[in-house]
Scaffold this motif. Structure first.
Motif, short mmCIF file in Angstrom:
data_model
loop_
_atom_site.label_atom_id
_atom_site.label_comp_id
_atom_site.label_asym_id
_atom_site.label_seq_id
_atom_site.Cartn_x
_atom_site.Cartn_y
_atom_site.Cartn_z
N VAL A 49 0.85 -1.19 0.00
CA VAL A 49 0.00 0.00 0.00
C VAL A 49 0.89 1.24 0.00
N ALA A 50 0.84 2.00 -1.09
CA ALA A 50 1.60 3.24 -1.19
C ALA A 50 0.71 4.41 -0.75
N ILE A 51 1.14 5.12 0.27
CA ILE A 51 0.39 6.27 0.79
C ILE A 51 0.93 7.53 0.13
N THR A 52 0.04 8.28 -0.51
CA THR A 52 0.45 9.51 -1.18
C THR A 52 -0.71 10.49 -1.20
N GLU A 53 -0.63 11.54 -2.01
CA GLU A 53 -1.69 12.52 -2.13
C GLU A 53 -1.81 12.99 -3.56
N ALA A 54 -2.90 13.70 -3.87
CA ALA A 54 -3.13 14.20 -5.22
C ALA A 54 -3.91 15.51 -5.14
N ASP A 55 -3.83 16.28 -6.22
CA ASP A 55 -4.51 17.59 -6.32
C ASP A 55 -4.09 18.50 -5.18
N LEU A 56 -2.78 18.63 -4.99
CA LEU A 56 -2.22 19.49 -3.95
C LEU A 56 -2.08 20.90 -4.50
N ASP A 57 -2.87 21.84 -3.97
CA ASP A 57 -2.85 23.21 -4.47
C ASP A 57 -3.19 24.16 -3.32
N ASP A 58 -2.37 25.20 -3.13
CA ASP A 58 -2.61 26.21 -2.10
C ASP A 58 -2.77 25.55 -0.73
N ALA A 96 -1.32 -2.48 -4.41
CA ALA A 96 -0.69 -3.35 -5.40
C ALA A 96 -0.58 -4.76 -4.84
N ARG A 97 -1.22 -5.72 -5.48
CA ARG A 97 -1.15 -7.11 -5.05
C ARG A 97 0.19 -7.74 -5.44
N ARG A 98 0.80 -7.23 -6.50
CA ARG A 98 2.15 -7.66 -6.89
C ARG A 98 2.98 -6.40 -7.13
N ASP A 99 4.30 -6.52 -7.00
CA ASP A 99 5.16 -5.34 -7.06
C ASP A 99 5.02 -4.58 -8.37
N GLY A 100 4.85 -5.30 -9.48
CA GLY A 100 4.74 -4.64 -10.78
C GLY A 100 3.57 -3.69 -10.88
#
Length: 315
Positions: free
Chosen positions: A207-216, A277-281
């Motif tokens: 599980v990759a933790i990240t963010e999106a639509d970062l503005d102001d 992601a169930r597999r690394d790829g």
């Protein structure tokens, strides 16, 4: 770097279905809502009681335990504490995105189920379930500009999984740290990392933790728990009041305010994203951040051509 998606040139007709969900009783208080991805691979369980929290399941297995969310706004209080629900709507989207500059795919499938929860106090939360991830974010409809004092972001796990954690010295960073593989219990409150952070679920997906639509808004950093539990929590840089040029490429903050953002009161806040992601790829293949990005401000994109570049500083 956040890449924005183009105007929706749908190859298939976008099928969008809005409907009011049926809830027992007249209030959403104390209710549980389940949101599944299009092929039922991912499930989000949203709980509304004295606060708002959510958990995530992948292939029937819990990968994220109930994790609270709230947003503290000056003059409006803690949005998400003792919430007073006013409604809920859902929609199903099955669309196609054609990037103006080719990405990993010439055509990107954009399919998800969405739930929008609104609350008295002019705010709400949006949850999306994809077959390869989950995203959620706050939105507000407040007058004028507002000061966001803090945002509560937690990722609670029920086991001491391994985490790939790029430890940062502070908020001024080149984002070029090595990723250390550590147990979640060893991520103390003194350790902080920039995104993405990758959690390796035992007998489950990554599980990759990240963010999106970062503005102001300040970028999200993650830190550990002071009690050594298997949790990660969000940390944000306070709003800069004064800056100083230290070197040719270093602008340091000399003074900060007691809040994290001074922004429009009517807006959508950044997405909090779990790429699964169930597999690394599948980590390489995942383009959920692109799908969550807003439409570009540029209306004419025919002049953009992919190519090669040499950067003198690296050479």
């Amino acid at each position: 770097m956040f890449i924005k998606k183009e105007n929706h040139k749908a190859i298939l007709t976008c099928h969008v279905l809005f409907f009011l969900l049926a809830w027992t009783g007249t209030s959403l208080f104390g209710k549980v809502h389940e949101l599944s991805s299009p092929h039922k691979k991912i499930k989000v369980v949203i709980q509304v009681n004295h606060g708002i929290s959510y958990s995530v399941f992948c292939d029937g297995k819990e990968i994220l335990s109930p994790s609270p969310l709230s947003l503290t706004v000056e003059g409006a209080g803690v949005l998400g504490k003792e919430p007073r629900p006013s409604g809920i709507k859902s929609r199903t989207v099955n669309d196609k995105i054609i990037p103006p500059v080719k990405e990993k795919r010439a055509i990107i499938a954009d399919s998800f189920n969405e739930a929008v929860l609104t609350f008295k106090g002019n705010y709400g939360l949006v949850f999306r379930a994809y077959d390869d991830g989950v995203a959620c974010r706050f939105f507000t409809k407040l007058k004028g500009r507002v000061k966001v004092v803090s945002e509560e972001v937690y990722f609670n796990f029920n086991r001491d999984h391994s985490v790939y954690f790029p430890v940062a010295d502070g908020f001024l960073s080149s984002f070029e740290r090595n990723y250390s593989c550590l147990p979640l219990s060893q991520i103390t409150a003194e350790k902080m990392a920039f995104l993405p952070v990758l959690v390796d679920i035992k007998d489950g997906p990554k599980v990759a933790i990240t963010e999106a639509d970062l503005d102001d808004y300040p970028g999200l950093y993650l830190t550990g728990s002071p009690d050594g539990s298997s949790s990660l929590s969000g940390r944000f840089a306070a709003y800069p009041l004064k800056e100083e040029q230290k070197r040719d490429r270093t602008l340091a903050v000399a003074e900060r305010a007691g809040y994290i953002a001074d922004t429009e009161g009517t807006r959508e806040f950044p997405w909090r994203v779990l790429a699964i992601a169930r597999r690394d790829g599948e980590l390489i293949e995942n383009d959920i951040v692109y799908r969550l990005a807003p439409l570009p401000a540029l209306k004419e994109t025919s002049w953009i051509k992919p190519g090669k570049v040499a950067w003198d500083w690296w050479n």
